[in-house]
Design a protein around this motif. Structure first.
Motif, PDB file in Angstrom:
ATOM      1  N   THR A  31       0.872  -1.168   0.052  1.00  0.00           N
ATOM      2  CA  THR A  31      -0.127   0.000   0.156  1.00  0.00           C
ATOM      3  C   THR A  31       0.776   1.407   0.192  1.00  0.00           C
ATOM      4  OG1 THR A  31      -1.555  -1.123   1.378  1.00  0.00           O
ATOM      5  CG2 THR A  31      -1.858   1.140   1.320  1.00  0.00           C
ATOM      6  N   PHE A  32       1.998   1.161   0.681  1.00  0.00           N
ATOM      7  CA  PHE A  32       2.653   2.366   0.853  1.00  0.00           C
ATOM      8  C   PHE A  32       4.167   2.519  -0.013  1.00  0.00           C
ATOM      9  CE2 PHE A  32       0.802   0.945   4.602  1.00  0.00           C
ATOM     10  CZ  PHE A  32       0.090   2.175   5.018  1.00  0.00           C
ATOM     11  N   ASP A  33       4.047   1.352  -1.167  1.00  0.00           N
ATOM     12  CA  ASP A  33       5.212   1.435  -2.040  1.00  0.00           C
ATOM     13  C   ASP A  33       4.664   2.347  -3.146  1.00  0.00           C
ATOM     14  OD1 ASP A  33       7.632   0.760  -3.156  1.00  0.00           O
ATOM     15  OD2 ASP A  33       7.056  -1.310  -3.705  1.00  0.00           O
ATOM     16  N   ILE A  34       5.105   3.539  -3.102  1.00  0.00           N
ATOM     17  CA  ILE A  34       4.888   4.538  -4.387  1.00  0.00           C
ATOM     18  C   ILE A  34       6.057   4.556  -5.312  1.00  0.00           C
ATOM     19  CG2 ILE A  34       2.586   5.167  -3.380  1.00  0.00           C
ATOM     20  CD1 ILE A  34       4.076   7.699  -2.857  1.00  0.00           C
ATOM     21  N   LEU A  35       7.093   4.357  -4.715  1.00  0.00           N
ATOM     22  CA  LEU A  35       8.245   5.112  -5.324  1.00  0.00           C
ATOM     23  C   LEU A  35       8.327   4.233  -6.731  1.00  0.00           C
ATOM     24  CD1 LEU A  35      10.867   5.098  -2.390  1.00  0.00           C
ATOM     25  CD2 LEU A  35       9.445   7.037  -3.693  1.00  0.00           C
ATOM     26  N   PRO A  36       8.382   3.016  -6.882  1.00  0.00           N
ATOM     27  CA  PRO A  36       8.456   2.536  -8.304  1.00  0.00           C
ATOM     28  C   PRO A  36       7.646   3.245  -9.222  1.00  0.00           C
ATOM     29  CG  PRO A  36       8.701   0.560  -6.809  1.00  0.00           C
ATOM     30  CD  PRO A  36       8.193   1.949  -5.846  1.00  0.00           C
ATOM     31  N   PRO A  37       6.268   3.358  -9.170  1.00  0.00           N
ATOM     32  CA  PRO A  37       5.065   3.947  -9.932  1.00  0.00           C
ATOM     33  C   PRO A  37       5.594   5.412 -10.149  1.00  0.00           C
ATOM     34  CG  PRO A  37       4.069   2.652  -8.178  1.00  0.00           C
ATOM     35  CD  PRO A  37       5.451   2.620  -7.873  1.00  0.00           C
ATOM     36  N   LEU A  38       5.848   6.146  -8.956  1.00  0.00           N
ATOM     37  CA  LEU A  38       6.570   7.493  -9.337  1.00  0.00           C
ATOM     38  C   LEU A  38       7.506   7.607 -10.221  1.00  0.00           C
ATOM     39  CD1 LEU A  38       6.057  10.557  -8.388  1.00  0.00           C
ATOM     40  CD2 LEU A  38       7.651   9.971  -6.485  1.00  0.00           C
ATOM     41  N   HIS A  39       8.511   6.607 -10.007  1.00  0.00           N
ATOM     42  CA  HIS A  39       9.810   6.853 -10.886  1.00  0.00           C
ATOM     43  C   HIS A  39       9.377   6.307 -12.260  1.00  0.00           C
ATOM     44  CE1 HIS A  39      13.297   4.871 -12.778  1.00  0.00           C
ATOM     45  NE2 HIS A  39      13.821   5.648 -12.357  1.00  0.00           N
ATOM     46  N   ALA A  40       8.455   5.487 -12.447  1.00  0.00           N
ATOM     47  CA  ALA A  40       7.903   5.269 -14.092  1.00  0.00           C
ATOM     48  C   ALA A  40       7.335   6.440 -14.634  1.00  0.00           C
ATOM     49  CB  ALA A  40       7.184   3.997 -13.991  1.00  0.00           C
ATOM     50  N   LEU A  41       6.493   7.011 -13.547  1.00  0.00           N
ATOM     51  CA  LEU A  41       5.943   8.406 -14.298  1.00  0.00           C
ATOM     52  C   LEU A  41       6.759   9.452 -14.692  1.00  0.00           C
ATOM     53  CD1 LEU A  41       3.341   9.991 -14.816  1.00  0.00           C
ATOM     54  CD2 LEU A  41       3.294  10.632 -12.408  1.00  0.00           C
ATOM     55  N   LEU A  42       7.825   9.701 -13.546  1.00  0.00           N
ATOM     56  CA  LEU A  42       8.780  10.786 -13.816  1.00  0.00           C
ATOM     57  C   LEU A  42       9.671  10.274 -15.057  1.00  0.00           C
ATOM     58  CD1 LEU A  42       9.642  11.913  -9.968  1.00  0.00           C
ATOM     59  CD2 LEU A  42       8.034  12.849 -12.049  1.00  0.00           C
ATOM     60  N   SER A  43      10.021   9.169 -15.226  1.00  0.00           N
ATOM     61  CA  SER A  43      10.872   8.590 -16.361  1.00  0.00           C
ATOM     62  C   SER A  43      10.254   9.144 -17.655  1.00  0.00           C
ATOM     63  CB  SER A  43      11.564   7.282 -15.964  1.00  0.00           C
ATOM     64  OG  SER A  43      10.388   6.393 -16.069  1.00  0.00           O
ATOM     65  N   ARG A  44       8.734   8.676 -17.635  1.00  0.00           N
ATOM     66  CA  ARG A  44       8.211   8.942 -18.955  1.00  0.00           C
ATOM     67  C   ARG A  44       8.091  10.628 -19.248  1.00  0.00           C
ATOM     68  NH1 ARG A  44       2.526   6.294 -18.332  1.00  0.00           N
ATOM     69  NH2 ARG A  44       2.452   7.238 -20.564  1.00  0.00           N
ATOM     70  N   LEU A  45       8.329  11.408 -18.173  1.00  0.00           N
ATOM     71  CA  LEU A  45       8.162  12.900 -18.599  1.00  0.00           C
ATOM     72  C   LEU A  45       9.444  13.112 -19.555  1.00  0.00           C
ATOM     73  CD1 LEU A  45       7.045  14.410 -15.452  1.00  0.00           C
ATOM     74  CD2 LEU A  45       5.879  14.083 -17.438  1.00  0.00           C
ATOM     75  N   GLU A  46      10.708  12.948 -19.035  1.00  0.00           N
ATOM     76  CA  GLU A  46      11.842  13.042 -19.984  1.00  0.00           C
ATOM     77  C   GLU A  46      12.730  11.682 -19.836  1.00  0.00           C
ATOM     78  OE1 GLU A  46      13.924  15.055 -22.224  1.00  0.00           O
ATOM     79  OE2 GLU A  46      12.266  16.274 -21.327  1.00  0.00           O
ATOM     80  N   PRO A  47      12.425  10.874 -20.794  1.00  0.00           N
ATOM     81  CA  PRO A  47      13.110   9.667 -20.726  1.00  0.00           C
ATOM     82  C   PRO A  47      14.753   9.743 -20.983  1.00  0.00           C
ATOM     83  CG  PRO A  47      11.224   9.587 -21.973  1.00  0.00           C
ATOM     84  CD  PRO A  47      11.138  11.014 -21.718  1.00  0.00           C
ATOM     85  N   SER A  48      15.031  10.846 -21.599  1.00  0.00           N
ATOM     86  CA  SER A  48      16.448  11.174 -22.058  1.00  0.00           C
ATOM     87  C   SER A  48      17.351  11.324 -20.619  1.00  0.00           C
ATOM     88  CB  SER A  48      16.609  12.182 -23.045  1.00  0.00           C
ATOM     89  OG  SER A  48      16.381  13.585 -22.578  1.00  0.00           O
ATOM     90  N   LEU A  49      16.568  11.759 -19.636  1.00  0.00           N
ATOM     91  CA  LEU A  49      17.222  12.085 -18.218  1.00  0.00           C
ATOM     92  C   LEU A  49      17.251  10.915 -17.337  1.00  0.00           C
ATOM     93  CD1 LEU A  49      15.874  15.570 -17.519  1.00  0.00           C
ATOM     94  CD2 LEU A  49      17.908  15.071 -18.474  1.00  0.00           C
ATOM     95  N   ASN A  50      16.499   9.949 -17.501  1.00  0.00           N
ATOM     96  CA  ASN A  50      16.412   8.715 -16.914  1.00  0.00           C
ATOM     97  C   ASN A  50      17.665   7.642 -16.873  1.00  0.00           C
ATOM     98  OD1 ASN A  50      15.670   6.652 -15.549  1.00  0.00           O
ATOM     99  ND2 ASN A  50      13.810   5.856 -16.860  1.00  0.00           N
TER     100      ASN A  50
END
Length: 153
Positions: A31-50
């Motif tokens: 329930t509290f593990d939101i970091l992987p989906p947050l990382h996935a969302l942020l990496s989709r914003l600017e994949p070249s910076l991932n």
């Protein structure tokens, strides 16, 4: 005892009384593990910076390709991240927002969540003092038992 007297019976209290308030079960850790989906969302914003994605060139559509808007928040997390336009961020973030709301609701249902740190520290100190007093009583009882044992033995 007279013949008119009625015998009285008493019942002992139960040895393991049931608690009056049952605590709700703890929510699962996922329930509290939101970091992987947050990382996935942020990496989709600017994949070249991932820095965690070795080759994002396949995930970035060419400039002349039509833009495919995000229509479902269930697309997160995706195995092959597609570039996400900033205007579509709110729709894609609904997945995370709902997870965070669920986690907050689960936390609110737990006992004593309204208490502050100071109040909890006071209770801990009180309980530690109680344990200390109980140990002292047990030590005195052990000494009395030893004294009684040596005087009768």
């Amino acid at each position: 005892m007279s013949s008119n007297a009625t015998p009285t019976t008493t019942t002992a209290p139960p040895l393991n009384p049931t608690p009056t308030t049952a605590q709700p079960p703890l929510p699962p850790a996922q329930t509290f593990d939101i970091l992987p989906p947050l990382h996935a969302l942020l990496s989709r914003l600017e994949p070249s910076l991932n820095v965690y994605t070795p080759d994002t060139s396949a995930a970035i559509p060419p400039n002349n390709a039509p833009h495919t808007p995000v229509t479902s928040a269930s697309a997160l997390p995706s195995s092959a991240p597609q570039q996400l336009d900033y205007k579509d961020t709110a729709v894609a973030a609904q997945f995370l927002k709902s997870r965070i709301r669920k986690a907050l609701a689960d936390l609110a249902g737990l006992a004593d969540m309204h208490r502050g740190v100071e109040e909890q520290e006071e209770e801990i100190k009180m309980l530690e003092d109680k344990i200390k007093r109980q140990k002292e009583v047990l030590a005195r009882l052990a000494a009395l038992a030893e004294e009684d044992k040596s005087s009768t033995g």
